[in-house]
Design an enzyme around this catalytic site. Sequence first.
Site, PDB file in Angstrom:
ATOM      1  N   LYS A 102      10.987   3.552  -0.871  1.00  0.00           N
ATOM      2  CA  LYS A 102      10.800   5.000  -1.011  1.00  0.00           C
ATOM      3  C   LYS A 102      10.954   5.470  -2.454  1.00  0.00           C
ATOM      4  CE  LYS A 102      11.058   7.513   2.453  1.00  0.00           C
ATOM      5  NZ  LYS A 102      11.836   7.619   3.680  1.00  0.00           N
ATOM      6  N   CYS A 145      19.528  43.002 -22.644  1.00  0.00           N
ATOM      7  CA  CYS A 145      19.472  41.567 -22.916  1.00  0.00           C
ATOM      8  C   CYS A 145      20.872  40.951 -22.918  1.00  0.00           C
ATOM      9  CB  CYS A 145      18.795  41.341 -24.268  1.00  0.00           C
ATOM     10  SG  CYS A 145      18.838  39.634 -24.809  1.00  0.00           S
ATOM     11  N   CYS A 198      21.732  39.970 -26.685  1.00  0.00           N
ATOM     12  CA  CYS A 198      21.890  40.886 -27.819  1.00  0.00           C
ATOM     13  C   CYS A 198      22.082  42.339 -27.413  1.00  0.00           C
ATOM     14  CB  CYS A 198      20.693  40.768 -28.766  1.00  0.00           C
ATOM     15  SG  CYS A 198      19.194  41.544 -28.145  1.00  0.00           S
ATOM     16  N   GLU A 250       0.841  -1.204   0.000  1.00  0.00           N
ATOM     17  CA  GLU A 250       0.000   0.000   0.000  1.00  0.00           C
ATOM     18  C   GLU A 250       0.873   1.249   0.000  1.00  0.00           C
ATOM     19  OE1 GLU A 250      -2.634   0.437   3.354  1.00  0.00           O
ATOM     20  OE2 GLU A 250      -1.132  -0.209   4.773  1.00  0.00           O
ATOM     21  N   CYS A 290      13.195  40.940 -23.674  1.00  0.00           N
ATOM     22  CA  CYS A 290      14.155  41.579 -24.559  1.00  0.00           C
ATOM     23  C   CYS A 290      13.356  42.215 -25.681  1.00  0.00           C
ATOM     24  CB  CYS A 290      15.101  40.524 -25.118  1.00  0.00           C
ATOM     25  SG  CYS A 290      15.981  41.095 -26.573  1.00  0.00           S
ATOM     26  N   ASP A 340       2.625  10.243   3.650  1.00  0.00           N
ATOM     27  CA  ASP A 340       3.573  11.221   4.166  1.00  0.00           C
ATOM     28  C   ASP A 340       2.873  12.085   5.207  1.00  0.00           C
ATOM     29  OD1 ASP A 340       5.953  12.436   4.440  1.00  0.00           O
ATOM     30  OD2 ASP A 340       5.888  13.560   2.570  1.00  0.00           O
ATOM     31  N   TYR A 383      -3.611   1.475   9.214  1.00  0.00           N
ATOM     32  CA  TYR A 383      -2.868   0.466   8.461  1.00  0.00           C
ATOM     33  C   TYR A 383      -2.303  -0.679   9.305  1.00  0.00           C
ATOM     34  CZ  TYR A 383       0.865   3.818   9.670  1.00  0.00           C
ATOM     35  OH  TYR A 383       1.694   4.692  10.315  1.00  0.00           O
ATOM     36  N   LYS A 439       2.838   4.586   1.055  1.00  0.00           N
ATOM     37  CA  LYS A 439       3.415   5.059   2.306  1.00  0.00           C
ATOM     38  C   LYS A 439       3.007   6.522   2.454  1.00  0.00           C
ATOM     39  CE  LYS A 439       7.684   5.372   4.944  1.00  0.00           C
ATOM     40  NZ  LYS A 439       7.300   6.632   5.565  1.00  0.00           N
ATOM     41  N   CYS A 443      17.870  39.627 -31.847  1.00  0.00           N
ATOM     42  CA  CYS A 443      18.383  38.836 -30.728  1.00  0.00           C
ATOM     43  C   CYS A 443      18.629  37.377 -31.136  1.00  0.00           C
ATOM     44  CB  CYS A 443      17.369  38.896 -29.590  1.00  0.00           C
ATOM     45  SG  CYS A 443      17.881  37.982 -28.138  1.00  0.00           S
TER      46      CYS A 443
HETATM   47  S1  IVH Z   1       2.889  -0.165   8.435  1.00  0.00           S
HETATM   48  C1  IVH Z   1       4.461  -2.997  11.326  1.00  0.00           C
HETATM   49  N1  IVH Z   1       1.874   1.165   6.491  1.00  0.00           N
HETATM   50  O1  IVH Z   1       6.012   5.018   7.914  1.00  0.00           O
HETATM   51  C2  IVH Z   1       4.233  -2.060  10.246  1.00  0.00           C
HETATM   52  N2  IVH Z   1       3.368   2.275   7.928  1.00  0.00           N
HETATM   53  O2  IVH Z   1       8.886   5.347   7.991  1.00  0.00           O
HETATM   54  C3  IVH Z   1       3.889  -0.746  10.772  1.00  0.00           C
HETATM   55  N3  IVH Z   1       3.739   4.647   7.350  1.00  0.00           N
HETATM   56  O3  IVH Z   1       6.389   4.369  11.308  1.00  0.00           O
HETATM   57  C4  IVH Z   1       3.834   0.307   9.774  1.00  0.00           C
HETATM   58  N4  IVH Z   1       2.390   4.684   5.634  1.00  0.00           N
HETATM   59  O4  IVH Z   1       4.271   5.577  10.537  1.00  0.00           O
HETATM   60  C5  IVH Z   1       2.700   1.206   7.535  1.00  0.00           C
HETATM   61  N5  IVH Z   1       0.864   2.238   4.702  1.00  0.00           N
HETATM   62  C6  IVH Z   1       1.684   2.270   5.764  1.00  0.00           C
HETATM   63  C7  IVH Z   1       2.374   3.436   6.136  1.00  0.00           C
HETATM   64  C8  IVH Z   1       3.228   3.407   7.228  1.00  0.00           C
HETATM   65  C9  IVH Z   1       3.210   5.400   6.372  1.00  0.00           C
HETATM   66  C10 IVH Z   1       4.699   5.181   8.328  1.00  0.00           C
HETATM   67  C11 IVH Z   1       4.645   4.545   9.693  1.00  0.00           C
HETATM   68  C12 IVH Z   1       6.049   4.139   9.995  1.00  0.00           C
HETATM   69  C13 IVH Z   1       6.812   5.007   9.055  1.00  0.00           C
HETATM   70  C14 IVH Z   1       8.187   4.447   8.780  1.00  0.00           C
END
Ligand code: IVH
Length: 696
Positions: A316, A410, A413, A115, A428, A119, A227, A117, A434
């Site tokens: 990442k 410019c 030119c 899934e 210009c 931010d 999650y 990650k 130019c």
């Molecule tokens: S799972 C045991 N799923 O990323 C697994 N973490 O850089 C626990 N994070 O500390 C984490 N999206 O806070 C999981 N889809 C996702 C996530 C996720 C963001 C964060 C989480 C973790 C950090 C690590």
Amino acid sequence: MAVPRPVEAQARKLRAEIERHNRQYYVLDAPLVNDAEYDRLFRELQELEREHPELVSPDSPTQRVGGAPLPQFEQFAHHTPMLSLNNAFSADEVVAFDKRVCEGLKTVNVEYLAEPKFDGLAISLTYEQGKFTQGATRGDGYTGEDVTPNLRTIKSIPLHLQGAGVPRLIEIRGEVLMYRRDFERMNERQREQGEKAFVNPRNAAAGSLRQLDSRITARRPLRFFAYAIGLVEGAAAPATHAELENWMEGLGLPVCPERRRVSGVQGLMQFYDEMAARREELPYDIDGVVYKVNSLAAQARLGYVARAPRFAIAHKFPAEEASTEVQAIEVQVGRTGALTPVARLKPVFVGGVTVTNATLHNLDQVRAKDVRAGDTVIVRRAGDVIPEVARVLPEKRPRGAVEFQMPSVCPECGSKVERLESEAVHRCTGGLFCPAQRKQALLHFASRRAMDIEGLGEKLVDQLVDGGIVHTPAGLYRLGLAKLAGLERMAEKSASNVVAAIEKSKRAPLARFIFALGIYHVGEEVAKVLARHFGSLAKFLDADWDALIAEKERVQKENTRRRNKDETLLAPILHGVGPEIIQSVANFLRQPHNREVIEQLRASGAVSEEEILPPGEPEGALSGKSFVLTGTLPDLSRDEAKALIEAQGGKVVGSVSTKTDYVVAGAEPGSKLARAKELGIPVLDEAGLLRMLKGS
Ligand code: IVH
């Protein structure tokens, strides 16, 4: 005083109803009622709670607005640590991860739940008997901060879990974040109120969650995705992570719809590529994807190393922001003469490539960000867009760093650089001369609506300019057959066709010629007005532009006065050509190099010197016609009708006479209509006027 049973029941019903709508809106993205209906339910509950304060409890949706500020956050010890994840930055590292997992489990082709990650920032939510009781930030993973009142204000976090099989105790883990669109709107509001804007959605989410005053948090558009879980008691946890997330979804928690079960490295990489491609279309920022071994039993067997699980990894995306040093700020001249300040950077790896330049767009942007040579800056590169300087790190500014100045001439030119009043861009003014604008100038000059030189397309222009054969449009008329035929891939026949086309373009009408010069802001229509006004190239070149701008402004002002008094207007000069366009023409003709090129063009006979243009304004469909307006028109205001008539050369006068051509009458016309009938002058209604304006 006890609350009457029916009142209590009604409050319970309203709470359930409101929470259901919150869930439909914030979790399922499928609202069932409109805002007004939602507000009505909410107010009814507020009213009940006001009348019976004993009803109020922290898990009422009315409490989502936040409460009195805390003196400080209490510490919160996590029941099971909230660990971080190890990172993978390349396919090789993902291969190595999968290999370790396979070895650990003594199997091949492991299934994962993949899934995005998010931010944002990790939090934990405790539900006891299905009721949200406590929530905390991750902190150092062992101890976080109790931010319960703040989390209560987040509408996508349910105050009660729903459905059958709600456990006695469960600790949900997930991420608080802000949608990009909500972030932009919030920042706009912050700026309007003179408050500081946040740098990005992540910082905004973190700043909003760490408010001691939960009423502030309540006004911030935070969201949540679950999650994982920590502790669970009083229910059998599912067998896989995918089922776990489905379960959480069933309990009414928001879970990301982009999750997917995949197998093996190939499945992981495919998911990664897809998310990387779709990143921009997701409503929230993600900085990679997370892979978790799907079987929870397998997760337990793999266990943890140091502070991260062996069964999961964050893959990442390449960092989109990096800091580096601005070595210089230089100015680039574009094909159309626009000057762009560009930061020359100490090379830095960002967004998957090495970046050495970043655009600063224009002077206003440089000033707004206050970027100076020597500064350390954050460079951003998202997707395929041109890298840009996101912001300066002021604490790293070297002493004596000087403010950037736009050059006055410019860099390509030496022509004067001008900036029109209404624009952010410096340009210009040496368009015909130019080097940066050469190709564009030639292509425009030769284009169909300009000098119409057939066969002089992009390829040939590239060859002529890159080969140093032609520098300005005047050079075209010195091109002989020999020079053209000598070009690579140029057959004798096509060469002679081009020579013939150049010859044929000669003695162009003045309007075409003026248009062909490529003066900024001078399109075909403006060129026609100019040509008519001056009548000859000589007069055009000798014009006193400052006097013309002054005269234009005087007539405009005088006519505004006359219009208010319903007096006859002065004939407009250079109708449809505003002072800024005239300024642009003046700037262009003031450049000696442009003049030289025009003289050369003239000497080669590019422009017709015999053409006699009737003086005055261009003919409109209604020119010479005089209109009288009376009564109220259904759609057009008096000014609008007048403007429409005048735009086609017609005149609007105050009273009906034998010289009036048409009377336009609306509702409640005055004596003017009677007079028109007396004199036998045609009367139009609004529709009739519009038909006439359309020319049908
Ligand atoms: S799972 C045991 N799923 O990323 C697994 N973490 O850089 C626990 N994070 O500390 C984490 N999206 O806070 C999981 N889809 C996702 C996530 C996720 C963001 C964060 C989480 C973790 C950090 C690590």
